[in-house]
Structure formats: structure tokens, C-alpha cells
Write a protein that holds these residues in place. Structure first.
Motif, PDB file in Angstrom:
ATOM      1  N   ARG A  99     -28.197 -80.970  -6.438  1.00 55.17           N
ATOM      2  CA  ARG A  99     -27.904 -82.352  -6.041  1.00 55.17           C
ATOM      3  C   ARG A  99     -26.608 -82.427  -5.254  1.00 55.17           C
ATOM      4  O   ARG A  99     -26.513 -83.151  -4.260  1.00 55.17           O
ATOM      5  N   SER A 100     -25.590 -81.659  -5.655  1.00 54.07           N
ATOM      6  CA  SER A 100     -24.329 -81.686  -4.912  1.00 54.07           C
ATOM      7  C   SER A 100     -24.522 -81.072  -3.521  1.00 54.07           C
ATOM      8  O   SER A 100     -23.906 -81.505  -2.551  1.00 54.07           O
ATOM      9  N   LYS A 101     -25.390 -80.060  -3.436  1.00 51.17           N
ATOM     10  CA  LYS A 101     -25.703 -79.489  -2.121  1.00 51.17           C
ATOM     11  C   LYS A 101     -26.384 -80.530  -1.245  1.00 51.17           C
ATOM     12  O   LYS A 101     -26.125 -80.609  -0.039  1.00 51.17           O
ATOM     13  N   PHE A 102     -27.279 -81.355  -1.864  1.00 51.69           N
ATOM     14  CA  PHE A 102     -27.956 -82.414  -1.121  1.00 51.69           C
ATOM     15  C   PHE A 102     -26.949 -83.396  -0.529  1.00 51.69           C
ATOM     16  O   PHE A 102     -27.091 -83.836   0.603  1.00 51.69           O
ATOM     17  N   LYS A 103     -25.909 -83.741  -1.321  1.00 51.20           N
ATOM     18  CA  LYS A 103     -24.920 -84.698  -0.821  1.00 51.20           C
ATOM     19  C   LYS A 103     -24.241 -84.153   0.428  1.00 51.20           C
ATOM     20  O   LYS A 103     -24.055 -84.869   1.399  1.00 51.20           O
ATOM     21  N   GLY A 104     -23.861 -82.878   0.382  1.00 48.12           N
ATOM     22  CA  GLY A 104     -23.246 -82.263   1.556  1.00 48.12           C
ATOM     23  C   GLY A 104     -24.227 -82.170   2.706  1.00 48.12           C
ATOM     24  O   GLY A 104     -23.864 -82.361   3.865  1.00 48.12           O
ATOM     25  N   GLN A 131     -27.091 -86.148   8.836  1.00 50.33           N
ATOM     26  CA  GLN A 131     -26.725 -87.300   9.664  1.00 50.33           C
ATOM     27  C   GLN A 131     -26.099 -86.846  10.973  1.00 50.33           C
ATOM     28  O   GLN A 131     -26.418 -87.359  12.045  1.00 50.33           O
ATOM     29  N   VAL A 132     -25.208 -85.860  10.893  1.00 49.74           N
ATOM     30  CA  VAL A 132     -24.581 -85.314  12.108  1.00 49.74           C
ATOM     31  C   VAL A 132     -25.661 -84.711  13.007  1.00 49.74           C
ATOM     32  O   VAL A 132     -25.665 -84.921  14.224  1.00 49.74           O
ATOM     33  N   LEU A 133     -26.586 -83.961  12.406  1.00 51.39           N
ATOM     34  CA  LEU A 133     -27.667 -83.364  13.188  1.00 51.39           C
ATOM     35  C   LEU A 133     -28.550 -84.436  13.823  1.00 51.39           C
ATOM     36  O   LEU A 133     -28.980 -84.277  14.974  1.00 51.39           O
ATOM     37  N   ASN A 160     -29.040 -84.870  17.637  1.00 50.76           N
ATOM     38  CA  ASN A 160     -30.409 -84.865  18.148  1.00 50.76           C
ATOM     39  C   ASN A 160     -30.641 -86.059  19.079  1.00 50.76           C
ATOM     40  O   ASN A 160     -31.276 -85.921  20.122  1.00 50.76           O
ATOM     41  N   LYS A 161     -30.106 -87.216  18.701  1.00 47.89           N
ATOM     42  CA  LYS A 161     -30.246 -88.400  19.565  1.00 47.89           C
ATOM     43  C   LYS A 161     -29.562 -88.163  20.911  1.00 47.89           C
ATOM     44  O   LYS A 161     -30.115 -88.497  21.967  1.00 47.89           O
ATOM     45  N   VAL A 162     -28.354 -87.596  20.856  1.00 44.99           N
ATOM     46  CA  VAL A 162     -27.617 -87.319  22.094  1.00 44.99           C
ATOM     47  C   VAL A 162     -28.409 -86.341  22.959  1.00 44.99           C
ATOM     48  O   VAL A 162     -28.582 -86.548  24.163  1.00 44.99           O
ATOM     49  N   LEU A 163     -28.897 -85.269  22.325  1.00 41.25           N
ATOM     50  CA  LEU A 163     -29.670 -84.272  23.071  1.00 41.25           C
ATOM     51  C   LEU A 163     -30.961 -84.867  23.614  1.00 41.25           C
ATOM     52  O   LEU A 163     -31.368 -84.556  24.736  1.00 41.25           O
ATOM     53  N   LYS A 164     -31.602 -85.716  22.822  1.00 42.33           N
ATOM     54  CA  LYS A 164     -32.832 -86.364  23.278  1.00 42.33           C
ATOM     55  C   LYS A 164     -32.556 -87.238  24.501  1.00 42.33           C
ATOM     56  O   LYS A 164     -33.305 -87.194  25.479  1.00 42.33           O
ATOM     57  N   ASN A 165     -31.460 -87.997  24.458  1.00 41.35           N
ATOM     58  CA  ASN A 165     -31.100 -88.846  25.603  1.00 41.35           C
ATOM     59  C   ASN A 165     -30.790 -88.000  26.837  1.00 41.35           C
ATOM     60  O   ASN A 165     -31.197 -88.342  27.951  1.00 41.35           O
ATOM     61  N   ARG A 166     -30.071 -86.888  26.611  1.00 30.91           N
ATOM     62  CA  ARG A 166     -29.759 -86.010  27.734  1.00 30.91           C
ATOM     63  C   ARG A 166     -31.027 -85.387  28.296  1.00 30.91           C
ATOM     64  O   ARG A 166     -31.189 -85.267  29.509  1.00 30.91           O
ATOM     65  N   LEU A 167     -31.932 -84.985  27.412  1.00 30.94           N
ATOM     66  CA  LEU A 167     -33.197 -84.401  27.855  1.00 30.94           C
ATOM     67  C   LEU A 167     -34.010 -85.419  28.652  1.00 30.94           C
ATOM     68  O   LEU A 167     -34.570 -85.092  29.695  1.00 30.94           O
ATOM     69  N   GLU A 168     -34.051 -86.646  28.167  1.00 31.24           N
ATOM     70  CA  GLU A 168     -34.776 -87.694  28.889  1.00 31.24           C
ATOM     71  C   GLU A 168     -34.155 -87.914  30.269  1.00 31.24           C
ATOM     72  O   GLU A 168     -34.877 -88.106  31.258  1.00 31.24           O
ATOM     73  N   ALA A 169     -32.812 -87.878  30.343  1.00 31.21           N
ATOM     74  CA  ALA A 169     -32.140 -88.054  31.629  1.00 31.21           C
ATOM     75  C   ALA A 169     -32.477 -86.890  32.559  1.00 31.21           C
ATOM     76  O   ALA A 169     -32.738 -87.094  33.753  1.00 31.21           O
ATOM     77  N   VAL A 170     -32.491 -85.666  32.006  1.00 31.38           N
ATOM     78  CA  VAL A 170     -32.833 -84.498  32.817  1.00 31.38           C
ATOM     79  C   VAL A 170     -34.283 -84.588  33.283  1.00 31.38           C
ATOM     80  O   VAL A 170     -34.588 -84.324  34.450  1.00 31.38           O
TER      81      VAL A 170
END
Length: 187
Positions: free
Chosen positions: A67-72, A78-80, A84-94
């Protein structure tokens, strides 16, 4: 998770993931690390244990360590997700830029092909042109009259001098005013 989350003396001799003593009576199996734990070592309430027992394979229980591993991992996830959203937007722009470039290339190729076709047609049309140098300047009062005289002179030149019949003079264009030639004495 183990059947009914209970362990009897005959089912396992696994050691508890907290106290390292054998789990012989009431224990639960972690759904992630697959370690056995005493209910008391994990401070699992009797009600929670009974609920897990009722649900059987329809639920999963996780030990404190997992459970403590899950919290981390939640923060990492969330960071990933944000990355992923940033990369998806960049991919869409490309991809959009690639589509635009492809459309530009197709348009440029079409324009080039059309230009070459027109140039080929113009060259084909010019194959029947004839250039006559030093044609005398006609004397006339207006451009239409001069044009008629030039066409008549060309027609006469073809028929009488060159001896080619059935030539249609479509137009006569002067490329410039005749230049005065320098006369050099011959020796």
C-alpha cells in the motif's frame, strides 16, 4: 488472493511477511507481493477480514508495504499521465505538421507537373513557328493595317519564294526594331 483468505495448519507453512513466524491459522494473502500475513500483524479488523472472506476471489487485499508503494506510485503515475498528455499534444502537433507538409508537397508536385505540361504544350505549339529575319518594315497608318500587310508579305514569301503551299499565317510578331548594320569594306 487465497481461497476464503484463511489458512489452516495443513494448507501452508508460509511465514508472515511482518513477524516471520508461520501463518497457520487466520491469515491473508497480499494480492501484489503474494506474501502471507497474520491478521493481527497487519492490524486487519475482524469485520474487514470477514468481508474479504465473503468476497473471496472478487476482491484483493494489499499489505502495508505494498500500500505504501501504491502511494508513491500514485504520484509517479500522475507525473507519467501529465508527461503522457504533453507527449500526446506534441505528437498531435507533429502529425498535423506532417499532414501539412504532405499536403504542401502534393500541391507543389501538382503545380510543377501542371507547369511542365503547359511548358511542353507551349513547346509543341512553337514547333510550327517560323522566324524570318530582316523582313522589311511595312508602311501603314495603324497597327491593324501593318499587321495585314505583314501577313500578306509572309504568305507571299511562303508561296512564291519558299514554294510551300497551304501555309496559314496566324500572326506576325516583330521582336524588335531592326538595327543599323555596320558595313565594313571587304578587302
Amino acid at each position: 488472493m487465497a481461497d476464503d483468505k484463511k489458512v489452516s495448519d495443513t494448507e501452508t507453512n508460509a511465514d508472515c511477511g511482518v513477524c516471520d513466524r508461520p501463518v497457520r491459522k487466520i491469515g491473508v494473502l497480499c494480492g501484489l507481493c503474494e506474501g502471507w500475513f497474520h491478521v493481527g500483524c497487519e492490524k486487519l479488523s475482524k469485520d474487514d477480514y470477514e468481508k474479504l472472506t465473503e468476497l473471496g476471489d472478487k476482491s484483493h487485499w494489499f499489505c502495508k508495504t505494498c500500500r505504501s508503494k501504491f502511494k508513491g506510485m500514485k504520484k509517479e503515475i500522475q507525473v507519467l499521465r501529465e508527461d503522457n498528455k504533453v507527449l500526446k499534444n506534441r505528437l498531435e502537433a507533429v502529425e498535423k505538421r506532417m499532414d501539412d507538409l504532405q499536403n504542401d508537397i502534393v500541391r507543389d508536385i501538382k503545380e510543377k507537373v501542371i507547369e511542365e505540361i503547359r511548358e511542353d504544350e507551349e513547346q509543341e505549339r512553337r514547333k510550327s513557328n517560323l522566324v524570318i529575319y530582316n523582313l522589311p518594315e511595312p508602311e501603314g497608318t495603324n497597327a491593324e493595317e501593318v499587321g495585314d500587310i505583314e501577313e500578306a508579305v509572309c504568305q507571299q514569301l511562303f508561296e512564291q519564294e519558299i514554294k510551300v503551299q497551304e501555309v496559314a499565317v496566324v500572326s506576325v510578331k516583330r521582336l524588335g526594331k531592326p538595327r543599323e548594320r555596320e558595313v565594313r569594306p571587304t578587302a
